[in-house]
Every structure is written in C-alpha cells, then in structure tokens.
Design an enzyme around this catalytic site. Structure first.
Site, PDB file in Angstrom:
ATOM      1  N   GLY A 546       0.830  -1.194   0.000  1.00 18.05           N
ATOM      2  CA  GLY A 546       0.000   0.000   0.000  1.00 18.05           C
ATOM      3  C   GLY A 546       0.864   1.243   0.000  1.00 18.05           C
ATOM      4  N   GLY A 548       0.482   5.890   0.342  1.00 19.41           N
ATOM      5  CA  GLY A 548      -0.373   7.028   0.580  1.00 19.41           C
ATOM      6  C   GLY A 548       0.443   8.290   0.698  1.00 19.41           C
ATOM      7  N   GLY A 551       3.551   7.893   3.039  1.00 17.51           N
ATOM      8  CA  GLY A 551       4.599   6.939   2.767  1.00 17.51           C
ATOM      9  C   GLY A 551       4.056   5.627   2.250  1.00 17.51           C
ATOM     10  CG  ASP A 666      -5.686  10.533   4.760  1.00 16.90           C
ATOM     11  OD1 ASP A 666      -6.506  10.995   3.936  1.00 16.90           O
ATOM     12  OD2 ASP A 666      -4.670   9.922   4.421  1.00 16.90           O
TER      13      ASP A 666
END
Length: 855
Positions: A546, A548, A551, A666
């Site tokens: 993953g 974002g 990082g 977020d």
C-alpha cells in the site's frame, strides 16, 4: 379475524371519543374470555391507552403463551411500559420503551407507518424504525415474537431484532447484538451489564469500564464442538449454545448440570438480570401459579466474587462454601455502596478527570493489602508491559481517568483501574510473586497536627541530606560533560591530522539529535524497533502492500513469525520533533479497540520514522470496492453494512472513547482494512492529531486526501472531529455505490457518458425518494432497501457544510444501527430535524460543486 377487520374499518371513520368507547365495548367480551380466546392480530388505525384495558390488567394482545400489555412494575403509577409477558408466570420477556417510561394516559397507536407510543401531549416516547413497506397488521406469535407484517404477511419489524434483557427459546441472538440488564428488578431502564455476542465467543461486560468479566469459552462448564465462526447465541431446554451460520452446528455449548432436570414440556428462557448474572431459567406448567417462580438451571458466572460490583466499590468479596461474604480491606470502612479509607483520604473520582485533588496537592497512593484480585485483570491486557512499579505509578498519576493500579511482579504487568472501581476479591495463593500489588489513588490525606519544634527536628536532617545528594549529582554531571567534550575534541583533532574533513553543520545537527534521542525516555511507549530490525523483517522493504500521502506500507515478518505491516513515513511528513512524535506514539500505542488496527511498535532513528501495525490479510476497502477483477468477489450488501458500522465504531472510539480526542484527518477507503471473519479496522491513525479534552478544534497545515476533504480544510479554519465525520460521509456513499464519488473517467468508459458528482446525485435521489438507483449495480438488487435509505440519509447528514450541523460519530453509529433516526442537528433549536429542507440541500450542492472542481 373478520370481526377485527370490521373494527379496523370503523375505527378510521369515528371521532376520538367514539373510538375510545367503541374500543372498550368491542374488547369487553374478550376481556372475560382471556386465556380462552387468543387475540393475535391488531390492524392499522388502532389506538389505545391503559384505561381501555384496565380490567384486563392492561393486556390488549394475546397468543397461546404470551400477551402484550401496559405494565407498571412495582406499582409505580407514573412509569408504564409496553411489554411482552409470559402469560402463565406474568414475567416480562421484552420491553418496548425501557428507557422512556410513560404515564398510564399515554397512547399506543398502530398505523401503516408502524407502532408508536406517545405522551398525553402528543410528543413521541418510542416507535418502531422506518419500515420498508406499509404495515398491514401487528401479530403476536406463540413464540413470544411481536411482528409487524405487510399485506403479503412478510415481516417488516420484529421484537426479536431488538432484544432487551431476555432470550427466548425460538430466538437467535446474532453476532454484534447484545442483551442489556435492567437497572433494578422493578426498573427496566438500561443498567450496567451487557451480554455481547462476538464472532468467536459470548461475553459479559461491565459497561462503566467496558471490561469483560465472563465468557462462554473460559467457563469450565462449556465444551467447544467446532472451529467455525460463531454466528448466533441460542437457548433451549438442555442449555446455552453458540451456533455457526447454519443455525444448527454448535461451536460452544453449555449443558445443564446433572442435578438440574427441567421439564421437557415446560417454558425455558435466558435472562441477564440486574445484578450482572446470566441465567438459564425454566418454568414448569405443573406448578401452582399463586406461588411458582422460575427455577435457575444455570447461572454465569457461577462464583459471586466474579461479579464486577457484588460488594460495591472497593468492597472485598470472600468466597464461602456455596456463597460469599463482603467486607472492607484493611484500613477501609463501609461507606455508602462500598468502602472508603478510614483516615479521611479522598478517593479519586474520574467523573471530574482532574489531578488537582481537593486541596491542590498531588495524588498519593494507598495500599489495599495483599492477596487481593480484581475482575478487570482476568480478561484485559496490561496497560503497559515490562515496566517497574514506579513507572506504573507515574503513568497512573499522569492519567486522570486512572483511579488505581495492579502491578504483577512475576510478569512485570501494569493494569489500570479506570473510570470506575468495582469490587475486589480475596486470592488464596502461596506464591507471593504471583499476587499483584494493589494501590488506589487518593487526595487530601489528613494528618495529625505537628508542633513547630517537632517539624524542625524532622525536616532539618532530611533537608541537609537532600542538598548533599543534589550537590554530588551536579558535580558528577559536570565532570561527565567535561570528559565527553574532551573526547569529542580529541576525535576531531585525529580526523584533521589524517586528512579527513570536519563534520558539516548538517552532520553535527544529526549527531546532536541522535544524542538527544538517546536521552528521550517516555513511559508507555510500544515496542521500539531499530531500523535494521525492520529492514530485515521486510526483506529490505521489498513487498509493497500500500501507499499514501505519508509513505509506503510494506509486508513484513517479525522473528516470532507474526505478520506485520510496516509503514515508512516520508521525510516531508516528519517535521514534528522527535519527542513530540514519541509522545504521540505512546498515546496511540495504548489505544485498543476491535475496529482499530493495533500499533505494534515504531522506529525513530534520526530522520527514519516507521510504524509497525498488525497485518490485515484482505487488504484495504478501496481494493474490495473499486478494483474490477474476476478474482475478487463483490462485497455483498450485509458485508458493506458491517464495514460501515465497524468503521464508524472505530472513529467514534477515537473521538469519544479515549482520554485524548483523536482526529484521524485522513478517513478514506484506503485506510479501512479488512481481515478474515469480516473484521473491519481503521488504520493510519498513527499520525492523527491529538486534542486535549478542553479543545474544540485545532489548526494544522496537514491535509488529507482530495475527494474526502471537508470544507474547513480549504478555508484554513480550525479542524475538529467533525472533519472526520465529513470524510466518513463521502466513504459511506462510495460503499453503497461501489465507485469513487468523483468522476475519474472509468465510469464514462462503462456507461458512455460522464457520471455526475455522486454526492449531488445522492441528494437529488433522496429528495425524490429514489434510493434504489444509488445501489451498486453489481449487487443485482440484493439490497436491503430500508438499510440503503438509512445509509444515504446518514451520509447526507455527515456532508453538511457547517461542522456544527454534522452529527458526532457516536450519533452516526446509532443512526447506522437503526437505534436513532437518520437526521441532522438543527441550527436554531438544537434538536434533530429530518434532512431534505431546501436550505440544507442548497448548502450540500454548493459544497459538492466545490469539491467536484478540486477532485
């Protein structure tokens, strides 16, 4: 049945006085036939009060074994409830309005919209939730289930879906559902105890502290039959069962003891009573009704001393034969409902959550003696691992919700007594190290007066000793610093003589920061890893799972073979100081909730900062919703609802369940992770913002992800927990649609035309009542339309432009679960108003247009 239909038709054409008279005259013959004639159905446009059935003890609906009635437990004339009764024993098995008692002149009405109970002035007291179709009848089944039916005899609402404190034989209690105890025997208001069904167990919980005190899996009387996931709790004549999804396979079962021999043709039920005990009970039809009661076949917990509040606060429960006795610990005496210190010290009260004390003095700690246990340490993990007892006490002193602590020397475990202290119990053990040390926080201990001469004699030697120790410490520290500076100068001289360059300013800065890092010691930090350890765990950061704005996330495996997700934070996101970073990690690391990803540890070496989380094997929600692949199974509707509720509960805990209010900042599908067995967890809150209890908002330059940003981000206004609520509303719309809210081109390729901004479309469909057009077409209509409408309404509540008009996440959870109607907070009267008025619509359209442009 035909007579009742005739009464229903006449009922709609008469004035209220005539209705009351007609109702009484119609049912008068049936009153005398109660027990012989079963009135199992009522029809819309029916309205009644207690006075209409006063001669029938308030009963207005009956089946072969149960009845529905107005009841006032304990003879309290001002507190009436609509209840389902077991007819032969007159025992209440379900209550419609446990938290909202009404006077006997209150009106119960049945309309096409459902069942409603209102006060004499017409204000609502209780009602069934919004129905998916018009109600055609109210039926009481022989099983005790009260149902609303549509014209096709399909169930629209069932009392079995909203249990109170009792579980009947034909009733299944599904996962995430719970029973709630009554406050007192004659007061059905929600009490302090819960029975909660989880995916692998059924547990009893003391609500004031959210701590478990019993579970089926830990009870010696239970047997595990399979490794399947638990789906339901049920009860019958032979015992209590946890069943799998097929409603037949037992995962756990608790059989009755051999001494219990209930009648196979009697009545059986399970009840969570007001003392916190979960009982399996039976009623024999051969008993005399004038003297008979339910017999308890099985009770949990079986030991009285396992109950959280059996002896009151700080009362000591001592097991004795088949019973128990209560007394106070040494240096404590009985006081009200519990025990308090005999030396007039004041126990800390978490309701005020202050460490100032009554006299402005710092807190002290008072020992409760040896060989004492506490229910809260049996099922909870320690608040801190591997601390010494001094660190444990310091952490409790700094935490205003901590009222005391248990410290177990054998495992170096520290348990906090938080929010409220219950009863203690006596421990019999020969191993002194296994016995925890117990202290409670006190303030304002009153000491006997001392004469000035005695005070001088006591203080003078102590002061001299303290000054001497301080002088020696200063001398040693100054000498250590001088030697360290000399060694550093020698090193730099050697470097110059060998032709090596002097360290640059940046290198010196990093070196000094690393020295400062070594001096940072913050109690309560989770496991601190070195960069080399995490580099080895992730195989040099090879497997990316993953990414974002803060990082990339890598899959790793620790030496104990457990899988973890390691997030390496970008340098641009590490502007906060190292001490601030470590302090926030200490707070985040102590947060434990079923819907939050657990922070396992961290790394903070120079500019390298990494966070270590539990690994979630099904990935993030965005992959399940937005990725079109034949290898991925489309999320079913129930799974989507479970994801929405689980994520909402996690955010609600961050906002309202922690000592520090935590703003995620977020919220998006990428930060909602899924695991096997439908586990839902909020992730990436390690860099969230902490707010003190007195703060209503804060200013920050950090931004979330576009497409989910609340209006206050662009106006540079203070953000608050309502910022997360807006983002969650956007996520809700994407969950039900299965696509991004913003037009990203993929929709155009599939449909041949540009897709509108989805929040605006959702508002338009809401105003027209066309909710079915908003569902993900991949579900092929396999949707609960009532839940779909509810989710749309909740999402629109969350997307209001004004933060103050958005609901809290706690209210969002209640609305998603259907316990509170999906509405928004009004600006004028501070009450809940239904969304849909033109002003609210205009605000949302304007905001939606802005976000469509920036998305």
């Amino acid at each position: 049945m035909a007579v009742l239909s005739l009464f229903s038709s006449l009922h709609g054409s008469l004035s209220p006085p005539h209705l009351r008279l007609l109702s009484f005259l119609f049912f008068l013959p049936l009153h005398s036939l109660a027990g012989h004639t079963a009135i199992e159905f009522l029809y819309p446009n029916f309205s009644t009060t207690y006075f209409d059935f006063v001669e029938n003890s308030g009963v207005f609906l009956s089946s072969s074994a149960f009845s529905v009635a107005f009841q006032n437990p304990g003879g309290q004339d001002s507190r009436y409830y609509v209840v389902v009764l077991h007819a032969r024993s007159s025992t209440t098995v379900w209550t419609a309005n446990p938290a909202a008692p009404v006077p006997r002149s209150a009106t119960l009405s049945l309309t096409a919209s459902g069942l409603a109970l209102s006060f004499p002035n017409g204000s609502p007291a209780w009602s069934t939730p919004r129905l998916s179709a018009a109600a055609a009848a109210l039926q009481l089944l022989p099983s005790g289930e009260l149902r609303l039916l549509d014209s096709a005899n399909t169930s629209l609402w069932s009392s079995f879906d909203y249990p109170t404190d009792t579980l009947l034989p034909n009733q299944l209690l599904p996962v995430s559902s719970l029973l709630t105890s009554a406050t007192y025997e004659n007061d059905p208001a929600p009490g302090d105890y819960r029975l909660l069904v989880t995916s692998n167990d059924a547990v009893l919980q003391w609500a004031p502290t959210s701590q478990f005190y019993w579970s089926i899996s830990s009870d010696a009387r239970s047997l595990k039959d399979s490794n399947l996931q638990v789906a339901y709790l049920s009860v019958n004549a032979t015992g209590i069962y946890l069943l799998a999804g097929d409603q037949k396979t037992a995962v756990f079962e608790m059989f009755l003891p051999p001494t219990a021999s209930p009648s196979s043709n009697g009545f059986h039920m399970a009840k969570l009573d007001h003392t916190g005990r979960f009982r399996k009970m039976s009623f024999s039809p051969n008993e005399s009704l004038s003297t008979s009661f339910f017999d308890t076949d099985l009770v949990a917990p079986s030991n009285n001393c396992d109950l959280p509040n059996i002896c009151g606060s700080l009362g000591l429960c001592v097991p004795w034969a088949n019973n128990s006795t209560c007394r106070c610990p040494d240096s404590f005496a009985a006081s009200g409902n519990g025990c308090s210190p005999v030396n007039s010290s004041v126990l800390e009260n978490s309701s005020s959550c202050t460490n100032d004390g009554d006299a402005g003095s710092p807190p002290s700690f008072m020992s409760l003696g040896s060989r004492i246990g506490y229910f809260g340490t049996k099922f909870s993990t320690p608040n801190n691992f591997r601390p010494n007892i001094s660190t444990c006490q310091d952490l409790c002193s700094a935490n205003c919700s901590c009222l005391g602590y248990f410290y177990r020397a054998s495992s170096m475990s520290c348990y906090f007594l938080q929010h409220r202290i219950g009863s203690l119990f006596s421990v019999e053990t020969v191993n002194s190290e296994a016995t925890p040390i117990v202290y409670v926080k006190t303030f304002g201990r009153i000491s006997p007066p001392s004469s000035p001469t005695r005070l001088v004699i006591v203080l003078l030697p102590a002061t001299a000793t303290t000054l001497l120790v301080i002088s020696i410490a200063i001398f040693c520290f100054a000498r250590w610093r001088r030697n360290k500076r000399r060694r550093r100068d020698e090193t730099r001289t050697k470097s110059v003589s060998r032709g090596q360059k002097w360290p640059t300013l940046a290198e010196l800065s990093d070196e000094e920061e690393e020295e400062k890092e070594e001096e940072i010691v913050i109690p309560g930090l989770p496991t601190r890893y070195t960069y080399a350890e995490l580099e080895a765990a992730t195989d040099n950061f090879q497997t990316v799972i993953g990414s974002g704005g803060f990082g990339c996330v890598y899959k790793g495996q620790l030496p104990d073979k457990s899988l973890v997700a390691v997030k390496r934070i970008n340098a641009a996101s590490t502007q906060q100081g190292r001490r601030e970073f470590c302090t926030e990690i200490a707070v985040i690391g102590n947060i434990h909730h079923v819907n939050l990803v657990r922070l396992r540890g961290f790394c903070a070496e120079s500019r390298k900062r990494l966070l270590v989380y539990d690994y979630m094997n099904r990935g993030s929600l965005d992959r399940a919703l937005f990725v079109r692949s034949s290898s991925l199974v489309v999320l079913e509707w129930k799974q989507r609802v479970d994801v929405a509720v689980g994520a909402a509960r996690g955010l609600a805990y961050l906002h309202a369940g922690c000592e520090h209010r935590i703003i995620h900042c977020d919220v998006k599908p990428e930060n909602i992770l899924l695991h096997d067995h439908n586990q839902v967890k909020i992730a990436d809150f390690g860099l969230a913002k902490l707010m003190n209890p007195e703060q209503s908002g804060l200013f920050t330059t950090m931004r979330g992800t576009r497409g989910y940003l609340a209006p206050e981000w662009l106006t540079n206004a203070a953000i608050s927990d309502k910022t997360d609520v807006y983002s969650f509303g956007m996520v809700l719309l994407e969950i039900l649609r299965g696509r991004k809210n913003r037009a990203d081109g993929s929709d155009s390729e599939l449909t041949g035309s540009p897709s509108p901004y989805f929040p605006m479309l959702a508002l338009e469909m809401h105003e027209q009542g066309r909710y079915e057009e908003l569902a993900d077409p991949r579900l092929e209509g396999n949707v609960n339309w009532a839940e779909l409408e509810r989710i749309v309404r909740v999402a629109l509540c969350c997307l209001h432009e004004e933060p103050g008009s958005r609901p809290s996440m706690t209210a969002v959870v209640a609305m998603l679960e259907g316990t509170v109607p999906a509405r928004r907070i009004g600006n004028k009267h501070h009450e809940w108003e239904v969304i849909g008025d033109a002003a609210a619509a205009l605000l949302l359209v304007v905001a939606g247009g802005v976000w469509a442009e920036i998305a």
